[in-house]
Design a protein around this motif. Structure first.
Motif, PDB file in Angstrom:
ATOM      1  N   GLY A 217      35.396  11.595  10.842  1.00  0.00           N
ATOM      2  CA  GLY A 217      36.593  12.137  11.471  1.00  0.00           C
ATOM      3  C   GLY A 217      37.313  13.175  10.630  1.00  0.00           C
ATOM      4  N   TRP A 218      37.001  13.244   9.348  1.00  0.00           N
ATOM      5  CA  TRP A 218      37.666  14.174   8.433  1.00  0.00           C
ATOM      6  C   TRP A 218      36.768  15.371   8.169  1.00  0.00           C
ATOM      7  N   SER A 219      37.383  16.510   7.863  1.00  0.00           N
ATOM      8  CA  SER A 219      36.644  17.726   7.547  1.00  0.00           C
ATOM      9  C   SER A 219      37.267  18.400   6.335  1.00  0.00           C
TER      10      SER A 219
ATOM     11  N   TYR B 243      41.143  17.457   6.448  1.00  0.00           N
ATOM     12  CA  TYR B 243      41.979  17.372   7.645  1.00  0.00           C
ATOM     13  C   TYR B 243      41.261  16.526   8.686  1.00  0.00           C
ATOM     14  N   ASP B 244      42.016  15.673   9.353  1.00  0.00           N
ATOM     15  CA  ASP B 244      41.495  14.881  10.471  1.00  0.00           C
ATOM     16  C   ASP B 244      42.187  15.370  11.732  1.00  0.00           C
ATOM     17  N   CYS B 245      41.461  16.110  12.568  1.00  0.00           N
ATOM     18  CA  CYS B 245      42.080  16.698  13.758  1.00  0.00           C
ATOM     19  C   CYS B 245      42.380  15.655  14.831  1.00  0.00           C
ATOM     20  N   THR B 246      41.724  14.496  14.789  1.00  0.00           N
ATOM     21  CA  THR B 246      41.987  13.483  15.820  1.00  0.00           C
ATOM     22  C   THR B 246      43.351  12.826  15.628  1.00  0.00           C
TER      23      THR B 246
ATOM     24  N   ASP C 191      41.312   4.626   6.613  1.00  0.00           N
ATOM     25  CA  ASP C 191      42.506   5.308   6.104  1.00  0.00           C
ATOM     26  C   ASP C 191      43.658   4.344   5.825  1.00  0.00           C
TER      27      ASP C 191
END
Length: 97
Positions: free
Chosen positions: A10-12, A48-51, A94
């Motif tokens: 989920g993270w980038s 960053y986690d956009c969700t 997280d």
């Protein structure tokens, strides 16, 4: 800017996902204004986690999570290293930070 080769699900850490120029580079960017307000030094995005609209960033040698929706910034007190944080996120999620 620190990079993470294998981020948690989920993270980038891709530069285009971090929106460095828009959210971090300028002194008057939202991220830098928050860091200044908190007196923690200049912030540098790591992931960053956009969700969930959340950044993991470093400032003043410490690591933080910035909830972009609720505008909360939370210092990560344990673990204290980026490797330890990534490992915890992968193994426990997280919420374990």
């Amino acid at each position: 800017m620190a990079t993470v080769d294998d981020p948690p699900p989920g993270w980038s850490s891709k530069p285009e996902d971090l929106e460095y120029e828009d959210d971090w580079e300028a002194e008057d960017s939202m991220a830098q204004e928050i860091c200044e307000e908190l007196n923690i030094g200049r912030g540098r995005p790591i992931m960053y986690d956009c969700t969930i609209s959340c950044y993991l960033f470093e400032a003043g040698g410490k690591f933080y999570l910035w909830d972009c929706v609720g505008y909360g910034v939370f210092e990560i007190t344990s673990p204290k290293t980026l490797d330890g944080i990534i490992k915890t996120m992968k193994e426990k999620g997280d919420d374990a930070l």
